[in-house]
Design a protein around this motif. Structure first.
Motif, PDB file in Angstrom:
ATOM      1  N   VAL A  18       8.315  -9.727 -32.702  1.00  0.00           N
ATOM      2  CA  VAL A  18       8.001 -10.984 -33.399  1.00  0.00           C
ATOM      3  C   VAL A  18       7.626 -10.638 -34.836  1.00  0.00           C
ATOM      4  N   GLY A  19       8.505 -10.997 -35.772  1.00  0.00           N
ATOM      5  CA  GLY A  19       8.269 -10.661 -37.182  1.00  0.00           C
ATOM      6  C   GLY A  19       9.307  -9.657 -37.656  1.00  0.00           C
ATOM      7  N   ALA A  20      10.484 -10.184 -38.069  1.00  0.00           N
ATOM      8  CA  ALA A  20      11.597  -9.292 -38.432  1.00  0.00           C
ATOM      9  C   ALA A  20      11.529  -8.924 -39.910  1.00  0.00           C
ATOM     10  N   GLY A  21      10.378  -8.380 -40.322  1.00  0.00           N
ATOM     11  CA  GLY A  21      10.224  -7.902 -41.695  1.00  0.00           C
ATOM     12  C   GLY A  21      10.409  -6.389 -41.732  1.00  0.00           C
ATOM     13  N   ALA A  22       9.723  -5.747 -42.678  1.00  0.00           N
ATOM     14  CA  ALA A  22       9.909  -4.314 -42.894  1.00  0.00           C
ATOM     15  C   ALA A  22       9.550  -3.498 -41.651  1.00  0.00           C
ATOM     16  N   ILE A  23       8.345  -3.716 -41.148  1.00  0.00           N
ATOM     17  CA  ILE A  23       7.859  -2.910 -40.022  1.00  0.00           C
ATOM     18  C   ILE A  23       8.608  -3.260 -38.741  1.00  0.00           C
ATOM     19  N   GLY A  24       8.762  -4.552 -38.483  1.00  0.00           N
ATOM     20  CA  GLY A  24       9.436  -4.986 -37.257  1.00  0.00           C
ATOM     21  C   GLY A  24      10.837  -4.425 -37.168  1.00  0.00           C
ATOM     22  N   CYS A  52      13.024 -13.960 -35.752  1.00  0.00           N
ATOM     23  CA  CYS A  52      13.066 -13.971 -37.222  1.00  0.00           C
ATOM     24  C   CYS A  52      12.390 -15.246 -37.727  1.00  0.00           C
ATOM     25  N   ARG A  53      12.376 -15.403 -39.022  1.00  0.00           N
ATOM     26  CA  ARG A  53      11.957 -16.688 -39.601  1.00  0.00           C
ATOM     27  C   ARG A  53      12.923 -16.969 -40.756  1.00  0.00           C
ATOM     28  N   SER A  54      12.495 -16.691 -42.008  1.00  0.00           N
ATOM     29  CA  SER A  54      13.372 -17.082 -43.128  1.00  0.00           C
ATOM     30  C   SER A  54      14.674 -16.282 -43.177  1.00  0.00           C
ATOM     31  N   ASN A  55      14.712 -15.094 -42.556  1.00  0.00           N
ATOM     32  CA  ASN A  55      15.952 -14.306 -42.621  1.00  0.00           C
ATOM     33  C   ASN A  55      16.855 -14.505 -41.390  1.00  0.00           C
ATOM     34  N   VAL A 104       4.130  -7.332 -32.030  1.00  0.00           N
ATOM     35  CA  VAL A 104       3.752  -8.290 -33.080  1.00  0.00           C
ATOM     36  C   VAL A 104       3.714  -7.532 -34.403  1.00  0.00           C
ATOM     37  N   THR A 105       4.624  -7.897 -35.299  1.00  0.00           N
ATOM     38  CA  THR A 105       4.751  -7.159 -36.570  1.00  0.00           C
ATOM     39  C   THR A 105       4.743  -8.128 -37.755  1.00  0.00           C
ATOM     40  N   THR A 106       4.031  -9.245 -37.580  1.00  0.00           N
ATOM     41  CA  THR A 106       3.833 -10.162 -38.700  1.00  0.00           C
ATOM     42  C   THR A 106       2.675  -9.623 -39.543  1.00  0.00           C
ATOM     43  N   LYS A 107       2.493 -10.166 -40.752  1.00  0.00           N
ATOM     44  CA  LYS A 107       1.267  -9.876 -41.500  1.00  0.00           C
ATOM     45  C   LYS A 107       0.102 -10.460 -40.707  1.00  0.00           C
ATOM     46  N   ILE A 136       1.413  -3.980 -34.178  1.00  0.00           N
ATOM     47  CA  ILE A 136       1.614  -3.027 -35.281  1.00  0.00           C
ATOM     48  C   ILE A 136       1.220  -3.755 -36.556  1.00  0.00           C
ATOM     49  N   GLN A 137      -0.050  -3.743 -36.846  1.00  0.00           N
ATOM     50  CA  GLN A 137      -0.583  -4.483 -37.996  1.00  0.00           C
ATOM     51  C   GLN A 137      -1.744  -3.688 -38.586  1.00  0.00           C
ATOM     52  N   ASN A 138      -2.027  -3.946 -39.850  1.00  0.00           N
ATOM     53  CA  ASN A 138      -3.148  -3.278 -40.506  1.00  0.00           C
ATOM     54  C   ASN A 138      -4.475  -3.932 -40.152  1.00  0.00           C
ATOM     55  N   GLY A 139      -5.563  -3.252 -40.479  1.00  0.00           N
ATOM     56  CA  GLY A 139      -6.891  -3.840 -40.369  1.00  0.00           C
ATOM     57  C   GLY A 139      -7.604  -3.514 -39.071  1.00  0.00           C
ATOM     58  N   VAL A 159      -1.245   1.887 -35.388  1.00  0.00           N
ATOM     59  CA  VAL A 159      -1.384   2.053 -36.837  1.00  0.00           C
ATOM     60  C   VAL A 159      -0.204   2.876 -37.325  1.00  0.00           C
ATOM     61  N   THR A 160       0.441   2.372 -38.387  1.00  0.00           N
ATOM     62  CA  THR A 160       1.564   3.128 -38.940  1.00  0.00           C
ATOM     63  C   THR A 160       1.300   3.421 -40.408  1.00  0.00           C
ATOM     64  N   ILE A 161       1.758   4.578 -40.843  1.00  0.00           N
ATOM     65  CA  ILE A 161       1.676   4.833 -42.285  1.00  0.00           C
ATOM     66  C   ILE A 161       3.072   4.974 -42.888  1.00  0.00           C
ATOM     67  N   VAL A 162       4.059   4.343 -42.202  1.00  0.00           N
ATOM     68  CA  VAL A 162       5.377   4.283 -42.816  1.00  0.00           C
ATOM     69  C   VAL A 162       5.252   3.477 -44.111  1.00  0.00           C
ATOM     70  N   SER A 163       6.129   3.733 -45.052  1.00  0.00           N
ATOM     71  CA  SER A 163       6.196   2.860 -46.223  1.00  0.00           C
ATOM     72  C   SER A 163       7.574   2.216 -46.177  1.00  0.00           C
ATOM     73  N   ALA A 164       7.605   0.898 -45.959  1.00  0.00           N
ATOM     74  CA  ALA A 164       8.886   0.194 -45.822  1.00  0.00           C
ATOM     75  C   ALA A 164       8.778  -1.168 -46.468  1.00  0.00           C
ATOM     76  N   GLU A 165       9.907  -1.725 -46.851  1.00  0.00           N
ATOM     77  CA  GLU A 165       9.899  -3.084 -47.410  1.00  0.00           C
ATOM     78  C   GLU A 165      11.241  -3.764 -47.151  1.00  0.00           C
ATOM     79  N   MET A 323      -3.074 -12.753 -48.838  1.00  0.00           N
ATOM     80  CA  MET A 323      -3.364 -11.320 -48.642  1.00  0.00           C
ATOM     81  C   MET A 323      -4.047 -11.111 -47.281  1.00  0.00           C
ATOM     82  N   GLU A 324      -3.925  -9.907 -46.740  1.00  0.00           N
ATOM     83  CA  GLU A 324      -4.538  -9.614 -45.432  1.00  0.00           C
ATOM     84  C   GLU A 324      -6.043  -9.330 -45.616  1.00  0.00           C
ATOM     85  N   LEU A 325      -6.728 -10.312 -46.202  1.00  0.00           N
ATOM     86  CA  LEU A 325      -8.134 -10.157 -46.590  1.00  0.00           C
ATOM     87  C   LEU A 325      -9.088 -10.041 -45.402  1.00  0.00           C
TER      88      LEU A 325
HETATM   89  N1  LIG Z   1       5.442  -2.363 -44.950  1.00  0.00           N
HETATM   90  C1  LIG Z   1       4.731  -1.266 -44.804  1.00  0.00           C
HETATM   91  O1  LIG Z   1       5.081  -0.214 -45.371  1.00  0.00           O
HETATM   92  C2  LIG Z   1       3.498  -1.248 -43.936  1.00  0.00           C
HETATM   93  C3  LIG Z   1       2.857  -0.019 -43.719  1.00  0.00           C
HETATM   94  C4  LIG Z   1       1.761   0.021 -42.883  1.00  0.00           C
HETATM   95  C5  LIG Z   1       1.302  -1.135 -42.269  1.00  0.00           C
HETATM   96  N2  LIG Z   1       1.942  -2.315 -42.510  1.00  0.00           N
HETATM   97  C6  LIG Z   1       1.409  -3.517 -41.824  1.00  0.00           C
HETATM   98  O2  LIG Z   1       2.408  -4.001 -40.916  1.00  0.00           O
HETATM   99  C7  LIG Z   1       2.316  -5.443 -40.784  1.00  0.00           C
HETATM  100  C8  LIG Z   1       3.677  -6.055 -41.104  1.00  0.00           C
HETATM  101  O3  LIG Z   1       3.955  -5.783 -42.474  1.00  0.00           O
HETATM  102  P1  LIG Z   1       5.393  -5.897 -43.140  1.00  0.00           P
HETATM  103  O4  LIG Z   1       5.335  -5.107 -44.394  1.00  0.00           O
HETATM  104  O5  LIG Z   1       6.451  -5.606 -42.148  1.00  0.00           O
HETATM  105  O6  LIG Z   1       5.437  -7.444 -43.506  1.00  0.00           O
HETATM  106  P2  LIG Z   1       6.722  -8.316 -43.852  1.00  0.00           P
HETATM  107  O7  LIG Z   1       7.814  -7.459 -44.379  1.00  0.00           O
HETATM  108  O8  LIG Z   1       6.222  -9.469 -44.663  1.00  0.00           O
HETATM  109  O9  LIG Z   1       7.203  -8.825 -42.426  1.00  0.00           O
HETATM  110  C9  LIG Z   1       6.556  -9.805 -41.694  1.00  0.00           C
HETATM  111  C10 LIG Z   1       7.647 -10.653 -41.074  1.00  0.00           C
HETATM  112  O10 LIG Z   1       7.058 -11.535 -40.128  1.00  0.00           O
HETATM  113  C11 LIG Z   1       7.722 -12.780 -40.249  1.00  0.00           C
HETATM  114  N3  LIG Z   1       6.903 -13.826 -39.629  1.00  0.00           N
HETATM  115  C12 LIG Z   1       5.665 -14.226 -39.967  1.00  0.00           C
HETATM  116  N4  LIG Z   1       5.252 -15.191 -39.124  1.00  0.00           N
HETATM  117  C13 LIG Z   1       6.265 -15.397 -38.251  1.00  0.00           C
HETATM  118  C14 LIG Z   1       6.440 -16.275 -37.147  1.00  0.00           C
HETATM  119  N5  LIG Z   1       5.501 -17.146 -36.774  1.00  0.00           N
HETATM  120  N6  LIG Z   1       7.613 -16.222 -36.468  1.00  0.00           N
HETATM  121  C15 LIG Z   1       8.578 -15.363 -36.824  1.00  0.00           C
HETATM  122  N7  LIG Z   1       8.468 -14.503 -37.862  1.00  0.00           N
HETATM  123  C16 LIG Z   1       7.320 -14.525 -38.564  1.00  0.00           C
HETATM  124  C17 LIG Z   1       7.924 -12.961 -41.729  1.00  0.00           C
HETATM  125  O11 LIG Z   1       8.881 -13.954 -41.988  1.00  0.00           O
HETATM  126  P3  LIG Z   1       9.030 -14.622 -43.445  1.00  0.00           P
HETATM  127  O12 LIG Z   1       9.821 -13.619 -44.262  1.00  0.00           O
HETATM  128  O13 LIG Z   1       9.754 -15.886 -43.189  1.00  0.00           O
HETATM  129  O14 LIG Z   1       7.641 -14.800 -43.986  1.00  0.00           O
HETATM  130  C18 LIG Z   1       8.387 -11.544 -42.096  1.00  0.00           C
HETATM  131  O15 LIG Z   1       9.774 -11.387 -41.889  1.00  0.00           O
HETATM  132  C19 LIG Z   1       1.194  -5.855 -41.735  1.00  0.00           C
HETATM  133  O16 LIG Z   1      -0.021  -5.945 -41.037  1.00  0.00           O
HETATM  134  C20 LIG Z   1       1.125  -4.700 -42.743  1.00  0.00           C
HETATM  135  O17 LIG Z   1      -0.125  -4.545 -43.372  1.00  0.00           O
HETATM  136  C21 LIG Z   1       3.027  -2.411 -43.328  1.00  0.00           C
END
Ligand SMILES: NC(=O)c1ccc[n+]([C@@H]2O[C@H](COP(=O)([O-])OP(=O)(O)OC[C@H]3O[C@@H](n4cnc5c(N)ncnc54)[C@H](OP(=O)(O)O)[C@@H]3O)[C@@H](O)[C@H]2O)c1
Length: 376
Positions: A18-24, A52-55, A104-107, A136-139, A159-165, A323-325
């Motif tokens: 759930v959450g097809a962003g960088a980490i997912g 997914c959502r917007s993508n 779960v890989t949403t913010k 798989i989320q921060n905090g 906890v992951t320390i990958v760097s992805a976007e 922000m993930e405040l």
């Molecule tokens: N990226 C990194 O390098 C990294 C490293 C370590 C830890 N983390 C942690 O990993 C977690 C995920 O980060 P990320 O960088 O992968 O974030 P991200 O790229 O913003 O991905 C989050 C994805 O979740 C989707 N989403 C949110 N709510 C949703 C819902 N209700 N249903 C379906 N999809 C939903 C978003 O869709 P939309 O695009 O439509 O908003 C987005 O595609 C965060 O806690 C972050 O702090 C990330």
């Protein structure tokens, strides 16, 4: 046994991310194996689907383009792509017996959305609590809302320390190699009742299974299994870096991590924040961090080399995103306070940044109203 050619899983494994962003997409793409066209099933019997959502339209049409430093470039086509959680929950292609794992890989934005309530239609509950939830989320404190809503389901905290976007819709880039730490979550302290101990035991079994999936089937060499307290220590230790660098980069006017540690006053401030998290974690978890986790001075020295690193909160702030405040600042402050430890530095950062976010949101809303008024 070679990690290149593990045998197919005896029973199918159904994973929903759930959450097809960088980490997912990064982790989903590592667990996914090509569909064998003749048998119409994945070669290793592991089915990975995406919510997914917007993508959604681009992922449904052409999959996810992965540009990885470690595994090269490839296209990841999930077993199924869904446009939303309700669509996944009601789909005829959903597994009859429910998903084995829900990643779960949403913010993590508990001030805006309750992730546990959102995923409820996907989770197979009941006494056997079949679905395991993998966060798989921060905090810190991200597990508790899931534990309350799903008291019988095993939870795996990651906890992951990958760097992805996600550099554009459906295109994910991995910049740096990852270390992935996984552990069970019962009550955060390893299970203090018989029921808690049983949940921790089931969570540990799921943790070991996911580590096996990631390492043998996903080629991720350094996925490590921890016990519950060990895993919480890893979470608090990551917060030590995130809670110091992330808010400070926004409040210092947009400076990157390496840039901040080269400024003597900011370095002193960052060190103070990190030391505060070290002390708080000991109060909360009942023991100091193990020696293998880097001390503040070592973290600061290694940050000096991270010259192109921009903390995620700064990137979110620049793009006007939430922000993930709460999970990086609010939860640590509240959890430590409950155990009698006041985190004065983090509380200050939290109050200032939360206010800055609120003021900016209000001013954006007022601008939008003015513009709409002008159009009428
Ligand atoms: N990226 C990194 O390098 C990294 C490293 C370590 C830890 N983390 C942690 O990993 C977690 C995920 O980060 P990320 O960088 O992968 O974030 P991200 O790229 O913003 O991905 C989050 C994805 O979740 C989707 N989403 C949110 N709510 C949703 C819902 N209700 N249903 C379906 N999809 C939903 C978003 O869709 P939309 O695009 O439509 O908003 C987005 O595609 C965060 O806690 C972050 O702090 C990330």
């Amino acid at each position: 046994m070679s990690s290149q050619h593990p045998p197919p899983k005896e029973k199918p494994v159904h994973i929903l991310v759930v959450g097809a962003g960088a980490i997912g997409c990064f982790y989903a793409s590592r667990l996914h194996h090509k569909i064998l066209t003749i048998l119409r099933q994945p070669s290793k019997n592991i089915y990975v689907s995406l919510v997914c959502r917007s993508n959604y339209s681009i992922v449904a049409r052409s999959g996810v383009q992965m540009k990885t430093r470690t595994f090269g470039d490839y296209t990841f086509t999930p077993a199924a792509a869904y446009p939303s959680i309700p669509a996944a929950a009601s789909s005829s292609s959903a597994p009859k017996d429910g998903w084995d794992y829900i990643f779960v890989t949403t913010k993590a934005l508990p001030d805006i959305v309750d992730d546990a309530a959102e995923i409820e239609p996907l989770v197979r509950k009941g006494p056997d609590g079949k679905s395991c939830i993998v966060l798989i989320q921060n905090g810190v404190g991200v597990e508790e809302p899931h534990r309350k809503r799903f008291p019988n389901n095993p939870l795996v905290s990651v906890v992951t320390i990958v760097s992805a976007e996600q550099i554009s819709q459906g295109v994910v880039r991995q910049n740096r190699w990852t270390r992935t730490s996984l552990g069970p979550y019962s009550d955060g302290l390893g299970g203090r009742t018989a029921e808690g101990k049983e949940l921790a035991r089931r969570g540990q079994a799921c943790t070991d299974d996911v580590v096996d999936l990631l390492t043998r089937y996903g080629g991720i060499r350094d996925a490590e299994s921890y016990d519950e307290i060990g895993m919480q220590q890893v979470r608090w230790h990551k917060v030590c870096i995130n809670a110091a660098n992330n808010p400070s980069s926004v409040l210092s006017g947009g400076r990157g991590s390496a840039n901040m540690v080269m400024d003597p006053d900011l370095r002193l401030h960052l060190k103070g924040c990190m030391e505060e998290v070290f002390e708080a974690a000991e109060h909360v978890l009942g023991e100091p961090f193990p020696a293998k986790l880097a001390k503040p001075e070592r973290i600061l020295t290694s940050t000096e080399r991270n010259t192109d690193g921009r903390p995620s909160m700064l990137v979110d702030w620049i793009h006007g995103r939430p922000m993930e405040l709460e999970v990086i600042l609010g939860n640590p402050v509240r959890i430590a306070r409950e155990r009698g430890y006041e985190m004065k530095r983090l509380q200050t950062l939290y109050a200032l940044l939360k206010s800055a976010q609120k003021m900016r949101k209000e001013s954006t809303e007022q601008d939008a109203k003015r513009q709409n008024g002008a159009k009428l």
